[in-house]
Design a protein around this motif. Structure first.
Motif, short mmCIF file in Angstrom:
data_model
loop_
_atom_site.label_atom_id
_atom_site.label_comp_id
_atom_site.label_asym_id
_atom_site.label_seq_id
_atom_site.Cartn_x
_atom_site.Cartn_y
_atom_site.Cartn_z
N VAL A 167 61.32 30.75 91.30
CA VAL A 167 60.57 31.03 89.86
C VAL A 167 60.42 29.28 89.75
O VAL A 167 60.78 28.61 90.50
CB VAL A 167 61.31 31.68 89.05
CG1 VAL A 167 60.87 33.10 89.63
CG2 VAL A 167 62.85 31.67 89.13
N THR A 168 59.78 29.23 87.82
CA THR A 168 60.62 27.75 88.19
C THR A 168 61.96 27.31 87.51
O THR A 168 62.36 28.37 87.32
CB THR A 168 59.41 27.49 86.71
OG1 THR A 168 59.59 28.33 85.27
CG2 THR A 168 57.74 27.89 87.56
N PRO A 169 61.84 26.29 86.97
CA PRO A 169 63.01 26.05 86.65
C PRO A 169 63.24 26.13 85.17
O PRO A 169 64.60 27.15 84.34
CB PRO A 169 63.45 24.21 86.80
CG PRO A 169 62.37 23.86 87.65
CD PRO A 169 61.84 24.80 87.79
N SER A 170 62.49 26.63 84.10
CA SER A 170 62.11 26.91 83.02
C SER A 170 62.05 28.50 82.53
O SER A 170 63.05 28.26 81.88
CB SER A 170 60.32 26.31 82.48
OG SER A 170 60.44 26.92 81.16
N ALA A 171 61.45 29.05 83.85
CA ALA A 171 62.38 30.77 83.64
C ALA A 171 63.20 30.34 83.76
O ALA A 171 64.59 31.49 83.14
CB ALA A 171 61.19 31.20 84.73
N VAL A 172 64.15 29.81 85.17
CA VAL A 172 65.92 30.20 85.16
C VAL A 172 66.09 29.79 84.04
O VAL A 172 67.18 29.90 83.41
CB VAL A 172 66.13 28.81 86.27
CG1 VAL A 172 68.02 29.24 86.00
CG2 VAL A 172 65.73 29.79 87.58
N SER A 173 66.07 28.39 83.16
CA SER A 173 66.56 28.24 81.74
C SER A 173 66.49 29.30 80.74
O SER A 173 67.90 29.37 80.14
CB SER A 173 66.11 26.35 81.09
OG SER A 173 66.71 26.54 79.85
N GLN A 174 64.97 30.10 80.53
CA GLN A 174 64.92 30.75 79.63
C GLN A 174 65.95 32.40 79.82
O GLN A 174 66.60 32.51 78.98
CB GLN A 174 63.61 31.29 79.15
CG GLN A 174 62.31 30.33 79.23
CD GLN A 174 61.34 30.62 79.46
OE1 GLN A 174 60.93 31.64 79.59
NE2 GLN A 174 60.69 29.20 78.80
N ARG A 175 66.43 32.11 81.62
CA ARG A 175 67.03 33.81 81.52
C ARG A 175 68.25 33.50 80.81
O ARG A 175 68.79 34.53 80.30
CB ARG A 175 66.80 34.22 82.74
CG ARG A 175 65.41 34.47 83.20
CD ARG A 175 64.92 35.09 84.74
NE ARG A 175 63.88 35.05 85.21
CZ ARG A 175 63.39 35.05 86.52
NH1 ARG A 175 64.31 34.91 87.57
NH2 ARG A 175 61.85 35.32 86.89
N ILE A 176 68.80 32.32 81.70
CA ILE A 176 70.51 31.90 80.60
C ILE A 176 70.36 31.58 79.83
O ILE A 176 71.72 32.10 79.19
CB ILE A 176 70.30 30.71 81.51
CG1 ILE A 176 70.29 30.79 83.33
CG2 ILE A 176 72.00 30.06 81.22
CD1 ILE A 176 71.75 32.17 83.78
N LYS A 177 69.57 31.05 78.81
CA LYS A 177 68.85 31.13 77.23
C LYS A 177 68.96 32.52 76.92
O LYS A 177 69.94 32.88 75.73
CB LYS A 177 68.36 30.45 76.67
CG LYS A 177 68.81 29.26 76.97
CD LYS A 177 67.74 28.13 76.33
CE LYS A 177 67.61 26.56 76.91
NZ LYS A 177 66.57 25.82 75.90
N ALA A 178 68.78 33.82 77.31
CA ALA A 178 68.52 35.01 76.53
C ALA A 178 70.10 35.38 76.32
O ALA A 178 70.25 36.17 76.87
CB ALA A 178 67.45 35.24 77.23
N LEU A 179 70.24 35.30 78.26
CA LEU A 179 71.98 35.71 78.91
C LEU A 179 73.35 35.45 77.47
O LEU A 179 73.80 36.39 77.41
CB LEU A 179 72.05 36.05 79.93
CG LEU A 179 72.98 36.27 80.87
CD1 LEU A 179 73.25 38.36 80.37
CD2 LEU A 179 73.05 36.45 82.14
#
Length: 293
Positions: free
Chosen positions: A29-41
């Motif tokens: 996935v993209t680094p942006s997707a990783v960042s969004q998932r971590i922020k959501a968690l």
């Protein structure tokens, strides 16, 4: 609110691979997707879970989720394997274990041959500190000197590693022959594995009832540690099996015949109904029963 399994797996990947970019590559996935998932968690938990450093590390709040993520991944892998009739393709279950260096160099590795389909990630640390990685969720099991179970773990006594205090014949003659033990140990060069290693000091206290601060060499590898003693750098505690062979061959001298230091060892592992952990525990238990006292 329930934790999102995708977010949890992403958090696990960030911690395992050390960065958002590396986790993105592993997850495709993209680094942006990783960042969004971590922020959501983090919003769900209400705490910062990842310290954005190099490498990324879990915060105190994130450590419990590291272990949860590892447990979920392990159970998912086993469930998938069972559903496919034991055929999970080329993917193998990965098990992270921390072991003290002397056990790793001695009796522990043969236990792992009982699980040929498992990929092992082995860590080493002093037996008095191995449980720290278990608390952090970095490993699933540990050979440790801690007999009190880490929260969420089971503990079993394995036995004890016996150590003998030895020196090369030249060192024995120069530092110990004809001298009072308290005076000899106070001045004879000592070899320690690292600064966490307190075995030599513990042993000397049993012999002299004193604390000592002699010249000290640090040699952080089991084989090199013993070789440094053979070469006459100083004295140190060596596992009994290695020490007795060298004493019989004349390469080392037992400094205190009839005296030794026994270090009790325990097996701590996740309290989880996992077939892999159960099989590993049985193998470690059986190997330790033969190798340890």
């Amino acid at each position: 609110m329930a934790l999102d399994p995708v977010q949890l797996a992403t958090f696990q990947a960030v911690v395992e691979h050390g960065s958002f970019d590396a986790a993105a590559r592993a997850l495709h996935v993209t680094p942006s997707a990783v960042s969004q998932r971590i922020k959501a968690l983090e919003q769900v938990v209400g705490q910062v879970l990842v310290r954005r450093a190099r490498p990324c590390e879990p915060t105190a709040a994130g450590r419990s989720l590291v272990r949860l993520g590892g447990q979920v991944a392990l159970l998912e892998r086993e469930a998938l394997d069972a559903a496919r009739g034991g055929l999970s393709g080329h993917a193998r279950t990965r098990v992270a274990v921390v072991v003290n260096a002397d056990s790793l160099a001695g009796w522990f590795l043969p236990a792992l041959t009982a699980l040929p389909d498992v990929v092992f990630e082995l860590h080493t640390d002093d037996e008095g500190h191995t449980a720290e990685l278990l608390r952090a969720g970095t490993v699933m099991a540990a050979v440790t000197a801690e007999r009190v179970a880490v929260q969420g773990c089971r503990v079993e006594r394995l036995g004890a590693m016996r150590y003998l205090a030895v020196a090369a014949p030249t060192g024995h003659a120069a530092w110990f022959t004809g001298r009072d033990p308290a005076a000899a140990f106070a001045t004879a060069p000592m070899i320690r594995f690292n600064r966490k290693d307190t075995l030599q000091h513990r042993f000397v206290r049993t012999v002299t009832r004193r604390d000592i601060d002699p010249p000290t060499h640090f040699v952080p590898a089991s084989a090199s540690f013993t070789e440094a003693i053979r070469l006459g750098f100083g004295w140190g505690l060596v596992p009994e099996g290695v020490a007795r062979a060298d004493i019989a061959a004349g390469r080392l001298v037992d400094l205190t015949p009839g005296r030794h230091l026994d270090v009790p060892l325990y097996w701590q592992y996740w309290r989880l109904e996992s077939a892999v952990l159960a099989a590993l525990t049985a193998a470690v238990r059986a190997t330790a029963a033969v190798a340890l006292r």
